[in-house]
Design a protein around this motif. Structure first.
Motif, short mmCIF file in Angstrom:
data_model
loop_
_atom_site.label_atom_id
_atom_site.label_comp_id
_atom_site.label_asym_id
_atom_site.label_seq_id
_atom_site.Cartn_x
_atom_site.Cartn_y
_atom_site.Cartn_z
N ALA A 10 39.58 29.20 47.18
CA ALA A 10 40.54 30.01 46.42
C ALA A 10 41.65 30.52 47.33
CB ALA A 10 39.84 31.17 45.72
N LEU A 11 41.29 31.02 48.50
CA LEU A 11 42.28 31.51 49.46
C LEU A 11 43.24 30.40 49.87
CD1 LEU A 11 43.32 33.67 51.56
CD2 LEU A 11 41.69 32.64 53.14
N GLY A 12 42.71 29.23 50.18
CA GLY A 12 43.55 28.11 50.61
C GLY A 12 44.53 27.69 49.54
N ILE A 13 44.07 27.64 48.31
CA ILE A 13 44.95 27.24 47.22
C ILE A 13 46.03 28.29 47.00
CG2 ILE A 13 45.08 26.79 44.75
CD1 ILE A 13 42.19 25.68 45.01
N ALA A 14 45.64 29.55 46.90
CA ALA A 14 46.62 30.61 46.65
C ALA A 14 47.66 30.71 47.76
CB ALA A 14 45.90 31.96 46.48
N SER A 15 47.21 30.61 48.99
CA SER A 15 48.14 30.79 50.12
C SER A 15 49.05 29.59 50.34
CB SER A 15 47.37 31.11 51.40
OG SER A 15 46.53 30.04 51.78
N ASN A 16 48.68 28.43 49.86
CA ASN A 16 49.50 27.23 49.99
C ASN A 16 50.34 26.94 48.75
OD1 ASN A 16 48.97 25.48 52.60
ND2 ASN A 16 47.06 26.53 52.07
N SER A 17 50.23 27.76 47.74
CA SER A 17 50.86 27.49 46.45
C SER A 17 52.37 27.65 46.43
CB SER A 17 50.24 28.39 45.37
OG SER A 17 50.48 29.75 45.66
N TYR A 18 52.95 28.13 47.51
CA TYR A 18 54.41 28.29 47.57
C TYR A 18 55.11 27.05 48.13
CZ TYR A 18 53.72 33.28 46.74
OH TYR A 18 53.38 34.49 46.21
N GLY A 19 54.33 26.10 48.63
CA GLY A 19 54.92 24.89 49.18
C GLY A 19 55.06 24.88 50.68
N VAL B 231 40.06 38.24 47.87
CA VAL B 231 39.33 37.28 47.06
C VAL B 231 38.10 37.99 46.51
CG1 VAL B 231 38.22 35.02 46.94
CG2 VAL B 231 40.08 35.42 48.60
N THR B 232 37.97 37.99 45.21
CA THR B 232 36.82 38.59 44.54
C THR B 232 35.97 37.48 43.96
OG1 THR B 232 38.18 40.50 43.98
CG2 THR B 232 36.09 40.27 42.81
N VAL B 233 34.69 37.50 44.27
CA VAL B 233 33.75 36.51 43.73
C VAL B 233 32.86 37.22 42.73
CG1 VAL B 233 32.00 34.77 44.27
CG2 VAL B 233 33.79 35.31 45.96
N ARG B 234 32.78 36.66 41.53
CA ARG B 234 32.01 37.26 40.43
C ARG B 234 31.04 36.24 39.85
NH1 ARG B 234 34.34 42.08 38.98
NH2 ARG B 234 36.47 42.41 39.69
N ASP B 235 29.97 36.76 39.25
CA ASP B 235 29.07 35.89 38.51
C ASP B 235 29.56 35.74 37.08
OD1 ASP B 235 28.24 38.20 37.12
OD2 ASP B 235 26.33 38.34 38.17
N GLU B 236 28.81 35.01 36.26
CA GLU B 236 29.28 34.73 34.90
C GLU B 236 29.34 35.96 34.01
OE1 GLU B 236 25.41 34.46 35.77
OE2 GLU B 236 26.22 32.44 35.75
N SER B 237 28.65 37.03 34.39
CA SER B 237 28.73 38.27 33.60
C SER B 237 29.91 39.15 34.04
CB SER B 237 27.42 39.06 33.71
OG SER B 237 27.28 39.59 35.02
N ILE C 54 45.96 28.15 38.85
CA ILE C 54 46.76 28.19 40.07
C ILE C 54 48.17 28.62 39.69
CG2 ILE C 54 47.73 26.86 41.99
CD1 ILE C 54 45.42 24.85 41.56
N LYS C 55 48.66 29.64 40.41
CA LYS C 55 50.07 30.04 40.31
C LYS C 55 50.45 30.61 41.67
CE LYS C 55 48.67 34.21 37.82
NZ LYS C 55 48.75 34.93 36.54
N PRO C 56 51.72 30.79 41.94
CA PRO C 56 52.13 31.26 43.27
C PRO C 56 51.39 32.54 43.68
CG PRO C 56 54.03 30.53 42.05
CD PRO C 56 52.88 30.52 41.08
N GLY C 57 50.70 32.44 44.82
CA GLY C 57 49.98 33.59 45.36
C GLY C 57 48.68 33.90 44.65
N TYR C 58 48.19 33.00 43.82
CA TYR C 58 47.00 33.28 43.01
C TYR C 58 46.23 31.99 42.75
CZ TYR C 58 44.19 34.67 38.96
OH TYR C 58 43.15 34.92 38.10
N ALA C 59 44.92 32.07 42.81
CA ALA C 59 44.08 30.93 42.44
C ALA C 59 42.72 31.42 41.97
CB ALA C 59 43.90 29.99 43.61
N SER C 60 42.15 30.68 41.04
CA SER C 60 40.81 30.97 40.53
C SER C 60 40.04 29.65 40.48
CB SER C 60 40.91 31.60 39.14
OG SER C 60 39.62 31.92 38.65
N VAL C 61 38.84 29.65 41.08
CA VAL C 61 37.99 28.47 41.13
C VAL C 61 36.55 28.88 40.82
CG1 VAL C 61 39.46 27.26 42.80
CG2 VAL C 61 37.62 28.71 43.63
#
Length: 137
Positions: A65-74, A114-120, A31-38
């Motif tokens: 992921a969208l919710g976290i990234a978009s709320n990460s600015y406070g 938001v990009t969703v990827r598999d383990e490969s 998690i960082k401002p404007g970015y999240a990975s779950v």
């Protein structure tokens, strides 16, 4: 949020307060401002009648992921629109990862990809999400 302490506080708030992702087993990777990975490991109960991952599960991971990234600015942000394209199926036992990246932010709205990827690393879905940014309460 401008420093790592605020991001860590935000991360702890999300992990303890957002019960649905926690119930599903979603893990918060970055998690960082404007970015999240779950990420999420797909379980047997997360499939549809075709035996592939239910679209609602993929959407929930992307929405998290969208919710976290978009709320990460406070400032509180809520989704206005979500457009998802499915590219590839996944099945139980696979782990999928959703990464939300800010494309554009104004005072009242922000657009995320938001990009969703598999383990490969193969794309399984792509989401464009628009959020409304509220005044801080």
């Amino acid at each position: 949020m401008s420093n790592i302490d605020n991001i860590e506080q935000f991360k702890n708030k999300i992990i303890s307060g957002d019960l649905f992702p926690k119930h599903l087993g979603i893990e918060f990777l970055e998690i960082k401002p404007g970015y999240a990975s779950v990420s999420l490991e797909i379980k047997e109960h997360m499939v549809n009648f075709h035996g592939i991952t239910h679209g609602g599960i993929v959407l929930t991971l992307a929405d998290t992921a969208l919710g976290i990234a978009s709320n990460s600015y406070g400032r509180p942000a809520v989704a206005l629109n979500f457009s998802m394209n499915f590219i590839k199926k996944t099945v139980p036992g696979q782990t999928i990862t959703a990464t939300a990246e800010e494309i554009n932010r104004t005072y009242r709205t922000a657009l995320y990809r938001v990009t969703v990827r598999d383990e490969s690393g193969e794309q399984i879905a792509v989401v464009d999400g628009l959020v409304y940014v509220k005044d801080k309460k």
